[in-house]
Design a protein around this motif. Sequence first.
Motif, PDB file in Angstrom:
ATOM      1  N   LYS A   1      63.538 -17.934 174.556  1.00 51.54           N
ATOM      2  CA  LYS A   1      64.237 -18.829 175.284  1.00 51.54           C
ATOM      3  C   LYS A   1      65.735 -18.335 174.224  1.00 51.54           C
ATOM      4  CE  LYS A   1      65.174 -23.383 177.147  1.00 51.54           C
ATOM      5  NZ  LYS A   1      64.682 -24.760 177.467  1.00 51.54           N
ATOM      6  N   ARG A   2      65.705 -18.603 172.924  1.00 47.20           N
ATOM      7  CA  ARG A   2      66.947 -18.710 172.594  1.00 47.20           C
ATOM      8  C   ARG A   2      67.673 -18.061 172.659  1.00 47.20           C
ATOM      9  NH1 ARG A   2      66.759 -18.907 166.123  1.00 47.20           N
ATOM     10  NH2 ARG A   2      66.181 -16.997 166.507  1.00 47.20           N
ATOM     11  N   SER A   3      66.789 -16.173 172.098  1.00 47.84           N
ATOM     12  CA  SER A   3      67.637 -14.859 172.097  1.00 47.84           C
ATOM     13  C   SER A   3      67.874 -14.892 173.896  1.00 47.84           C
ATOM     14  CB  SER A   3      66.738 -14.444 172.089  1.00 47.84           C
ATOM     15  OG  SER A   3      66.220 -14.464 170.633  1.00 47.84           O
ATOM     16  N   ALA A   4      66.899 -15.145 175.126  1.00 48.64           N
ATOM     17  CA  ALA A   4      67.785 -14.839 176.703  1.00 48.64           C
ATOM     18  C   ALA A   4      68.952 -15.580 176.918  1.00 48.64           C
ATOM     19  CB  ALA A   4      66.607 -15.125 177.134  1.00 48.64           C
ATOM     20  N   GLN A   5      69.219 -17.011 175.813  1.00 50.66           N
ATOM     21  CA  GLN A   5      69.890 -17.388 176.549  1.00 50.66           C
ATOM     22  C   GLN A   5      71.297 -16.877 175.674  1.00 50.66           C
ATOM     23  OE1 GLN A   5      68.492 -21.677 175.831  1.00 50.66           O
ATOM     24  NE2 GLN A   5      68.420 -21.847 177.724  1.00 50.66           N
ATOM     25  N   PHE A   6      71.186 -16.988 174.337  1.00 50.41           N
ATOM     26  CA  PHE A   6      72.034 -16.360 174.350  1.00 50.41           C
ATOM     27  C   PHE A   6      72.989 -14.841 174.141  1.00 50.41           C
ATOM     28  CE2 PHE A   6      73.550 -12.764 170.445  1.00 50.41           C
ATOM     29  CZ  PHE A   6      74.182 -13.776 169.671  1.00 50.41           C
ATOM     30  N   LEU A   7      71.465 -14.165 175.133  1.00 52.14           N
ATOM     31  CA  LEU A   7      72.882 -12.921 175.086  1.00 52.14           C
ATOM     32  C   LEU A   7      73.078 -13.373 176.791  1.00 52.14           C
ATOM     33  CD1 LEU A   7      72.766  -9.766 175.954  1.00 52.14           C
ATOM     34  CD2 LEU A   7      70.853  -9.871 176.729  1.00 52.14           C
ATOM     35  N   ALA A   8      72.429 -13.681 177.420  1.00 51.82           N
ATOM     36  CA  ALA A   8      73.175 -14.087 179.275  1.00 51.82           C
ATOM     37  C   ALA A   8      74.573 -14.827 179.060  1.00 51.82           C
ATOM     38  CB  ALA A   8      72.010 -14.809 180.203  1.00 51.82           C
ATOM     39  N   GLY A   9      74.446 -16.210 177.691  1.00 53.06           N
ATOM     40  CA  GLY A   9      75.104 -16.770 178.168  1.00 53.06           C
ATOM     41  C   GLY A   9      77.007 -16.009 177.457  1.00 53.06           C
ATOM     42  N   LEU A  10      76.579 -14.515 176.762  1.00 58.02           N
ATOM     43  CA  LEU A  10      77.547 -13.903 176.762  1.00 58.02           C
ATOM     44  C   LEU A  10      77.758 -12.440 177.874  1.00 58.02           C
ATOM     45  CD1 LEU A  10      76.996 -12.945 172.902  1.00 58.02           C
ATOM     46  CD2 LEU A  10      78.306 -14.864 173.829  1.00 58.02           C
TER      47      LEU A  10
ATOM     48  N   VAL B   1      83.477 -11.532 178.188  1.00 61.13           N
ATOM     49  CA  VAL B   1      82.245 -10.796 177.511  1.00 61.13           C
ATOM     50  C   VAL B   1      82.642 -11.261 175.447  1.00 61.13           C
ATOM     51  CG1 VAL B   1      80.478  -9.705 175.693  1.00 61.13           C
ATOM     52  CG2 VAL B   1      81.160  -9.624 178.539  1.00 61.13           C
ATOM     53  N   PHE B   2      84.268 -10.085 175.288  1.00 59.34           N
ATOM     54  CA  PHE B   2      85.097  -9.983 174.033  1.00 59.34           C
ATOM     55  C   PHE B   2      85.390 -11.627 173.792  1.00 59.34           C
ATOM     56  CE2 PHE B   2      87.734  -8.795 170.382  1.00 59.34           C
ATOM     57  CZ  PHE B   2      86.471  -8.653 169.719  1.00 59.34           C
ATOM     58  N   GLY B   3      85.836 -12.400 174.651  1.00 59.19           N
ATOM     59  CA  GLY B   3      86.066 -13.650 174.100  1.00 59.19           C
ATOM     60  C   GLY B   3      84.990 -14.766 173.994  1.00 59.19           C
ATOM     61  N   ARG B   4      83.938 -14.617 174.529  1.00 66.97           N
ATOM     62  CA  ARG B   4      82.784 -15.321 174.360  1.00 66.97           C
ATOM     63  C   ARG B   4      82.564 -15.258 172.874  1.00 66.97           C
ATOM     64  NH1 ARG B   4      80.762 -13.486 180.043  1.00 66.97           N
ATOM     65  NH2 ARG B   4      81.507 -15.505 181.400  1.00 66.97           N
ATOM     66  N   ILE B   5      82.294 -13.536 172.749  1.00 63.67           N
ATOM     67  CA  ILE B   5      82.277 -13.590 171.150  1.00 63.67           C
ATOM     68  C   ILE B   5      82.846 -13.891 170.194  1.00 63.67           C
ATOM     69  CG2 ILE B   5      81.876 -11.168 169.346  1.00 63.67           C
ATOM     70  CD1 ILE B   5      81.113  -9.630 172.055  1.00 63.67           C
ATOM     71  N   LYS B   6      84.299 -14.279 170.325  1.00 65.35           N
ATOM     72  CA  LYS B   6      84.696 -14.454 169.423  1.00 65.35           C
ATOM     73  C   LYS B   6      85.367 -15.825 169.394  1.00 65.35           C
ATOM     74  CE  LYS B   6      89.269 -12.087 168.992  1.00 65.35           C
ATOM     75  NZ  LYS B   6      90.182 -11.531 169.720  1.00 65.35           N
ATOM     76  N   GLU B   7      84.483 -16.576 170.217  1.00 65.74           N
ATOM     77  CA  GLU B   7      84.918 -17.864 171.143  1.00 65.74           C
ATOM     78  C   GLU B   7      83.496 -19.016 170.194  1.00 65.74           C
ATOM     79  OE1 GLU B   7      84.134 -20.817 174.139  1.00 65.74           O
ATOM     80  OE2 GLU B   7      86.255 -19.993 174.616  1.00 65.74           O
ATOM     81  N   ALA B   8      82.654 -17.757 170.393  1.00 66.99           N
ATOM     82  CA  ALA B   8      81.381 -18.299 169.300  1.00 66.99           C
ATOM     83  C   ALA B   8      81.053 -17.964 168.085  1.00 66.99           C
ATOM     84  CB  ALA B   8      79.791 -17.525 170.025  1.00 66.99           C
TER      85      ALA B   8
END
Length: 135
Positions: free
Chosen positions: A16-25, A75-82
């Motif tokens: 669940k954590r991994s699926a949500q991690f990828l889907a969110g990004l 997506v890159f913005g989400r990576i940096k934001e995270a």
Amino acid sequence: MPIHLNHTIVHATDKKRSAQFLAGLLGLDVQPQLGPFLPVTLANDVTLDFADAGERPIVAEHYAFLVSEEEFDVVFGRIKEAGLTYYPDPTLSRPGEINHNDGGRGAYWADPDGHVLEILTRPYGSGSRTGTPSE
């Protein structure tokens, strides 16, 4: 019938954590559980089916996602934001840089289980290779 990739299984310590991690990004949804799997479906209908690894050791895999220039920015913005560390190469050797291979842009980062994820705007071999990393 042409052959298409339909799905692949991504082993995780917590599916669940991994699926949500990828889907969110990537701005995708985690689909309802199907048997032991939590699918994340891509635009070409390929699914990444996340499964708990249980007692098996996780072998880090590489998953690359072809995106548009606009999607890269999001997506890159989400990576940096995270606050994720990103790299220009699959060996994760130069933190804080991206690549401009084939005249596009690419970035790599690791998921919670060490799988190496990548976004790229040009398929490899499709254009010039500047090899110039930058942010």
